[in-house]
Design a protein around this motif. Structure first.
Motif, PDB file in Angstrom:
ATOM      1  N   VAL A   6      31.703  18.114  40.494  1.00 44.63           N
ATOM      2  CA  VAL A   6      32.379  18.970  39.518  1.00 44.63           C
ATOM      3  C   VAL A   6      32.089  18.501  38.098  1.00 44.63           C
ATOM      4  N   LEU A   7      32.170  17.182  37.871  1.00 46.88           N
ATOM      5  CA  LEU A   7      31.940  16.665  36.521  1.00 46.88           C
ATOM      6  C   LEU A   7      30.532  16.966  36.032  1.00 46.88           C
ATOM      7  N   LEU A   8      29.557  16.919  36.944  1.00 48.36           N
ATOM      8  CA  LEU A   8      28.185  17.197  36.533  1.00 48.36           C
ATOM      9  C   LEU A   8      27.947  18.702  36.407  1.00 48.36           C
ATOM     10  N   ALA A   9      28.671  19.480  37.208  1.00 53.94           N
ATOM     11  CA  ALA A   9      28.440  20.928  37.197  1.00 53.94           C
ATOM     12  C   ALA A   9      28.974  21.569  35.923  1.00 53.94           C
ATOM     13  N   ILE A  10      30.066  21.005  35.374  1.00 55.03           N
ATOM     14  CA  ILE A  10      30.680  21.653  34.206  1.00 55.03           C
ATOM     15  C   ILE A  10      29.732  21.710  33.001  1.00 55.03           C
ATOM     16  N   PRO A  11      29.191  20.565  32.539  1.00 58.09           N
ATOM     17  CA  PRO A  11      28.269  20.670  31.389  1.00 58.09           C
ATOM     18  C   PRO A  11      27.058  21.536  31.702  1.00 58.09           C
ATOM     19  N   PHE A  12      26.598  21.461  32.960  1.00 58.04           N
ATOM     20  CA  PHE A  12      25.429  22.251  33.324  1.00 58.04           C
ATOM     21  C   PHE A  12      25.737  23.748  33.254  1.00 58.04           C
ATOM     22  N   ALA A  13      26.875  24.135  33.833  1.00 59.02           N
ATOM     23  CA  ALA A  13      27.237  25.552  33.832  1.00 59.02           C
ATOM     24  C   ALA A  13      27.428  26.047  32.409  1.00 59.02           C
ATOM     25  N   LEU A  14      28.080  25.231  31.569  1.00 57.90           N
ATOM     26  CA  LEU A  14      28.297  25.629  30.180  1.00 57.90           C
ATOM     27  C   LEU A  14      26.969  25.822  29.464  1.00 57.90           C
ATOM     28  N   ALA A  15      26.080  24.858  29.622  1.00 58.80           N
ATOM     29  CA  ALA A  15      24.787  24.941  28.933  1.00 58.80           C
ATOM     30  C   ALA A  15      23.990  26.130  29.428  1.00 58.80           C
ATOM     31  N   LEU A  16      23.979  26.325  30.761  1.00 59.95           N
ATOM     32  CA  LEU A  16      23.192  27.428  31.319  1.00 59.95           C
ATOM     33  C   LEU A  16      23.759  28.769  30.866  1.00 59.95           C
ATOM     34  N   HIS A  17      25.076  28.837  30.757  1.00 54.19           N
ATOM     35  CA  HIS A  17      25.687  30.099  30.372  1.00 54.19           C
ATOM     36  C   HIS A  17      25.422  30.410  28.913  1.00 54.19           C
ATOM     37  N   ARG A  18      25.390  29.369  28.088  1.00 60.53           N
ATOM     38  CA  ARG A  18      25.148  29.584  26.654  1.00 60.53           C
ATOM     39  C   ARG A  18      23.710  29.987  26.405  1.00 60.53           C
ATOM     40  N   LEU A  19      22.800  29.393  27.153  1.00 55.54           N
ATOM     41  CA  LEU A  19      21.379  29.650  26.912  1.00 55.54           C
ATOM     42  C   LEU A  19      20.988  31.005  27.478  1.00 55.54           C
ATOM     43  N   ALA A  26      17.670  18.756  32.920  1.00 57.23           N
ATOM     44  CA  ALA A  26      18.004  17.607  33.759  1.00 57.23           C
ATOM     45  C   ALA A  26      18.640  18.069  35.068  1.00 57.23           C
ATOM     46  N   GLY A  27      19.592  19.005  34.960  1.00 56.33           N
ATOM     47  CA  GLY A  27      20.265  19.502  36.157  1.00 56.33           C
ATOM     48  C   GLY A  27      19.290  20.183  37.098  1.00 56.33           C
ATOM     49  N   THR A  28      18.411  21.006  36.527  1.00 57.46           N
ATOM     50  CA  THR A  28      17.435  21.718  37.353  1.00 57.46           C
ATOM     51  C   THR A  28      16.493  20.726  38.024  1.00 57.46           C
ATOM     52  N   LEU A  29      16.093  19.729  37.266  1.00 55.33           N
ATOM     53  CA  LEU A  29      15.195  18.707  37.825  1.00 55.33           C
ATOM     54  C   LEU A  29      15.861  18.005  39.001  1.00 55.33           C
ATOM     55  N   PHE A  30      17.146  17.684  38.835  1.00 61.84           N
ATOM     56  CA  PHE A  30      17.886  16.994  39.899  1.00 61.84           C
ATOM     57  C   PHE A  30      17.901  17.816  41.177  1.00 61.84           C
ATOM     58  N   VAL A  31      18.076  19.137  41.007  1.00 62.55           N
ATOM     59  CA  VAL A  31      18.180  19.989  42.194  1.00 62.55           C
ATOM     60  C   VAL A  31      16.807  20.336  42.758  1.00 62.55           C
ATOM     61  N   VAL A  32      15.832  20.525  41.873  1.00 64.03           N
ATOM     62  CA  VAL A  32      14.525  20.988  42.342  1.00 64.03           C
ATOM     63  C   VAL A  32      13.659  19.836  42.859  1.00 64.03           C
ATOM     64  N   SER A  33      13.822  18.627  42.268  1.00 70.42           N
ATOM     65  CA  SER A  33      12.912  17.536  42.635  1.00 70.42           C
ATOM     66  C   SER A  33      12.877  17.238  44.134  1.00 70.42           C
ATOM     67  N   PRO A  34      14.016  17.245  44.840  1.00 73.58           N
ATOM     68  CA  PRO A  34      13.911  17.000  46.282  1.00 73.58           C
ATOM     69  C   PRO A  34      13.068  18.051  47.009  1.00 73.58           C
ATOM     70  N   PHE A  35      13.121  19.300  46.540  1.00 76.75           N
ATOM     71  CA  PHE A  35      12.298  20.336  47.175  1.00 76.75           C
ATOM     72  C   PHE A  35      10.823  20.051  46.963  1.00 76.75           C
ATOM     73  N   VAL A  36      10.523  19.640  45.731  1.00 79.76           N
ATOM     74  CA  VAL A  36       9.132  19.296  45.425  1.00 79.76           C
ATOM     75  C   VAL A  36       8.699  18.114  46.288  1.00 79.76           C
ATOM     76  N   ALA A  37       9.618  17.146  46.426  1.00 82.52           N
ATOM     77  CA  ALA A  37       9.298  15.955  47.227  1.00 82.52           C
ATOM     78  C   ALA A  37       8.971  16.350  48.664  1.00 82.52           C
ATOM     79  N   ILE A  38       9.785  17.245  49.218  1.00 78.85           N
ATOM     80  CA  ILE A  38       9.555  17.695  50.592  1.00 78.85           C
ATOM     81  C   ILE A  38       8.207  18.396  50.697  1.00 78.85           C
ATOM     82  N   LEU A  39       7.922  19.215  49.691  1.00 77.23           N
ATOM     83  CA  LEU A  39       6.663  19.955  49.688  1.00 77.23           C
ATOM     84  C   LEU A  39       5.486  18.985  49.636  1.00 77.23           C
TER      85      LEU A  39
END
Lengths: 541, 345
Positions: free
Chosen positions: A70-83, A296-309
């Motif tokens: 939750v703590l990590l999602a809040i700044p991410f959601a705010l930033a994504l929503h603003r952009l 940063a948030g996107t990298l955190f979520v996407v990097s494992p997918f890239v790793a698997i690939l």
């Protein structure tokens, strides 16, 4: 047939389906407890320091996982929503992937990135820093955040999307500074979604099985769910398995009742984001920070997918896809997941139709209300009685009558089917309500019943949500390890089970290749199902 | 109405899918076979490509007129767990890879039959005789370390227990694996009632507890951990197969725990005679010569020549072994004691 008979049939079928689901979920345990001989000794269990340690660890890891997500999602959601940028929708879609990806594949991906020999550790080692320790609490937390931060972020973004357009316009016109916008507009919106999101994630983490099994690293980091599995497969101690299961059921029931108090749906959050337009101007600091946070948030979520690939492609894929063991496992998984998804969709839809039919009845007596409660209970009971627990109950019960492992496929299909029910109900339910609100009365007055009503009233509206629900159910079953972990044997191997075996014998290249296959097949299945049911113009959600 | 054609288009697909499922899922894949199949439950490093399984299979199938099928489970104790789970309906004809510690418990299931093998000619340290289980190899437990990262290896169990918690070890779970169980008994043999306190002292050093030997050794060879619970014979593998002396076993002043691996025939096996033949083959000279360099254990026959690498292994002056009946009586209690000591936070 008149409309009243039609209604009765629907209610009857729904109640029948609901009873079937409830009987399956609780049957194993009720029989074991009442038939006696296996009654657990709760006093010694409650006094056992190890059981206490597991209980404490279950709550600790779930609490920390929730807090971090939750703590990590809040700044991410705010930033994504603003952009506002073209890739925003894509990011939201990518953030759905952890939910669809088999947990085992995700866990493997997390090891590839964050493990002792992972990408981050290598980078740290080259800088002379110590390597990361993935086993135990830290690994469980990283994996849980990987799976749940995106979920929380999506819930928060959709909460921000629900803010009335006027609020954004006004903030823009008044040129409010971003701290004020946060205080007056954003925070109240986030706050409304916060308890629901936190409770949902806590619930998911309390019953997390695969991640703890793979990343837990022994008795020091074990949850109740894993302990039930171990009591059966490691100790073969049925009384202990039953006792631990009941403790787990009480715990999840308590958590769920708290969740429901917050009035949020524990399986919600499938929106893809609205079209809120914002007019508040970005300050220079935020203008710099927001893209960084999103990246940063996107990298955190996407990097494992890239790793698997990457690691999957490095494996000997051509050998893997021609290996009989892999082909057999994939075919078994496909059969199990299709059967489970069909069964789940059928039972869920019957229950939902009965709920709808009850709603349009002439009077709402006690009988109708209790029937409704029963129907609703059936759809969400699996959140309390988790798959491993259901499996454990049936495992012990069937053992008395037959060859447990031969009965495995049926139990696994049924378990996977009930697992998907809460999701199917949340996806299909609203659409069915809408169908009946729109054309229900007209259908009544025209005397439409039976198949005709299904075809003309429900099907056109249900087609799309049902396809989505079906796809979700397939993905869930295709990647499931909870049920198969108990019932798997050399004659009954699904793809996740095979992957676990290969991981076990540390054939890492094979495991990486299998993980890639498992992930790709899951995503392909979902795409095919969605496309099969939805016309082209519908797809661009 | 546009809805009707749509449902007509998709309905057959759904029905077809359901039909395929029903037949595909429920059909029994059993195919009639001419030759009998002898199913052997064992641990995965025995049946693996690099283990003794494939060589033994090839050699035995030459003469038996049968198919030998190894089923690799997590580890030795898991074989017993699996048999208890499956009960009499098990497909196994032979269980291979239990240790002498587990014999009373295995016999108590009532699922095993007399082997019909004369074991008097076989040599096992501390002696062994049983009419149900046949010993086929033995080895001593030892902590194996990487000389590149471990400069001062532990010289005793005490050294290990009180050593630097920053230097991690990996052990196996005594509920599933025989080395894990062996280490539990080793601690008990050395420390007795103090074992629980010693486990608590050791706990911070344990990186992780794996279900079987393969996982633990995999972590070790991948460099995830510098010390692993394995056998005194493990360094011979690295010397012969990899030509390196980088990995060494640590000899402990308190002695090393002895692990005698045994195999037994299931009572309900329809191929009892064939199973007995296999056990005789297993303790014969050919199979015994295969085991040291595939299973990396010591043979139970005196007439097997060992490669030179075996001559400079840690010599065990004091083999430790707890009486199997005592193990059977206390295994659950000791396992709980272990869980409580290692699982506490």
């Amino acid at each position: 047939m008149n409309t009243r008979t039609d209604r009765r049939i629907r209610i009857g079928a729904g109640i029948g389906a609901a009873l079937l689901a409830i009987a399956f979920l609780l049957g194993g345990f009720v029989v074991l407890l009442t038939a006696g001989g296996q009654a657990p000794d709760f006093e010694s269990l409650a006094l056992d320091p190890y059981v206490r340690a597991i209980f404490g660890f279950t709550l600790l890891q779930a609490g920390l996982s929730t807090l971090l997500s939750v703590l990590l999602a809040i700044p991410f959601a705010l930033a994504l929503h603003r952009l506002r940028f073209p890739g925003r929708r894509l990011i939201l879609r990518l953030f759905l992937l952890p939910q669809a990806l088999p947990v085992l594949v995700g866990a493997l991906a997390v090891i590839t990135i964050w493990g002792r020999n992972g990408v981050v550790s290598e980078a740290m080692a080259s800088l002379g820093l110590p390597r990361l320790e993935i086993y135990g609490l830290s690994g469980i937390l990283v994996a849980h955040v990987f799976f749940n931060m995106p979920l929380a972020a999506r819930l928060f973004v959709s909460a921000l999307d629900r803010v009335p357009a006027e609020a954004w316009k006004l903030s823009g016109q008044l040129a409010l500074p971003s701290t004020t916008v946060f205080r007056l507009v954003e925070w109240p919106a986030l706050k409304s979604a916060l308890p629901g999101a936190a409770a949902l994630i806590f619930m998911l983490c309390v019953t997390s099985f695969t991640i703890v099994l793979v990343l837990g690293g022994g008795p020091a980091a074990t949850t109740l769910e894993v302990a039930v599995y171990q009591a059966l497969r490691y100790d073969f101690d049925p009384a202990r398995a039953i006792g631990l299961s009941l403790i787990q059921i009480v715990l999840t029931a308590a958590v769920l009742s708290v969740t429901l108090r917050f009035g949020r749906d524990p399986a919600g959050g499938f929106g893809l984001g609205g079209k809120a337009r914002r007019f508040d101007a970005a300050g220079p600091l935020r203008g710099l920070l927001d893209p960084l946070v999103v990246a940063a948030g996107t990298l955190f979520v996407v990097s494992p997918f890239v790793a698997i690939l990457v690691s999957g492609l490095a494996a000997d894929l051509s050998r893997l896809v021609t290996e009989p063991a892999v082909i057999d496992a994939a075919a078994t998984s496909l059969a199990v997941s299709l059967a489970a998804a069909c069964l789940s969709l059928l039972v869920s839809t019957l229950v939902l139709m009965a709920i709808e039919a009850l709603g349009r009845g002439p009077r709402q007596g006690v009988a109708a209300r209790s029937a409704r409660n029963l129907l609703e209970l059936a759809t969400s009971l699996v959140l309390v009685v988790s798959p491993v627990i259901v499996g454990a109950g049936w495992f012990l019960l069937l053992r008395g009558f037959t060859d447990v492992l031969a009965a495995g496929p049926y139990v696994v299909v049924a378990t996977n089917a009930v697992m998907a029910m809460p999701f199917i109900v949340r996806i299909v339910g609203p659409a069915l309500r809408e169908a009946n609100a729109g054309t229900g009365r007209l259908a009544e007055s025209l005397g439409l019943t039976g198949l005709a009503r299904l075809v003309f009233v429900e099907w056109p509206v249900l087609r799309r949500p049902m396809a989505l629900a079906f796809a979700f159910a397939i993905a869930l079953s295709f990647g499931d390890l909870g049920a198969i972990a108990l019932f798997g044997s050399n004659d009954f191997v699904t793809l996740p089970y095979l992957l676990l075996q290969r991981m076990g014998s540390y054939r890492t290249a094979d495991a990486a290749g299998l993980a890639l296959l498992l992930g790709l097949i899951t995503i392909a299945l979902m795409a095919i199902v969605e496309r099969g049911f939805i016309e082209r113009r519908d797809i661009a959600v | 109405m546009p809805a009707l054609p749509r449902i007509r288009r998709t309905l057959p697909a759904i029905v077809a899918a359901a039909g395929i499922l029903a037949t595909g899922l429920l059909a029994d894949p059993a195919v009639a076979e001419e030759k009998p199949t002898l199913t052997v439950y064992t641990y995965d490093s025995f049946s693996a490509d690099w283990g003794p399984g494939p060589q033994l299979k090839a050699a035995f199938e030459k003469t038996c007129g049968c198919t030998l099928d190894f089923v690799g489970l997590e580890d030795g104790v898991a074989i017993l767990n699996r048999l208890k789970l499956e009960g009499p309906s098990t497909k196994a004809d032979i269980a291979l890879g239990l240790t002498s510690d587990l014999i009373p418990e295995a016999k108590a299931t009532g699922m095993f039959a007399k082997s019909g093998i004369d074991t008097s000619g076989l040599t096992v340290p501390t002696g062994f005789s049983d009419d149900v289980f046949v010993p086929y190899d033995y080895s001593y437990l030892a902590f194996v370390y990487d000389t590149e990262t471990v400069k001062t290896p532990p010289k005793s169990l005490d050294d290990l227990v009180s050593g630097d918690p920053g230097q991690k070890i990996v052990i196996e779970d005594p509920r599933t694996s025989t080395p894990g169980l062996g280490f539990l008994l080793w601690m008990k043999a050395v420390y007795g009632d103090e074992a629980a306190a010693k486990w608590k002292a050791l706990q911070p050093r344990i990186l992780t507890v794996t279900p079987g030997w393969s996982e633990a050794y995999g972590l070790f060879t991948k460099g995830e951990v510098p010390i692993v619970l394995s056998y005194t014979t493990s360094p011979a593998y690295h010397e012969i197969e990899e030509g390196t002396e980088r990995y060494k076993a640590a000899g402990f002043s308190e002695g090393q725990y002895l692990q005698i691996e045994v195999a037994g025939i299931l009572k309900d096996s329809p191929h009892a005679e064939l199973a007995s033949e296999f056990l005789a083959f297993l303790v014969g000279k050919d199979a015994q010569s295969v085991l040291p360099t595939t299973n990396w254990t010591l043979p139970v026959r005196g007439d097997v020549e060992l490669p030179a690498a075996f001559s400079h292994l840690v010599t065990v002056a004091k083999p430790l072994l707890i009486d199997a009946d005592t193990v059977a009586k206390n295994r659950r209690a000791w396992t709980n004691e272990w869980l409580q000591a290692v699982g506490a936070r």
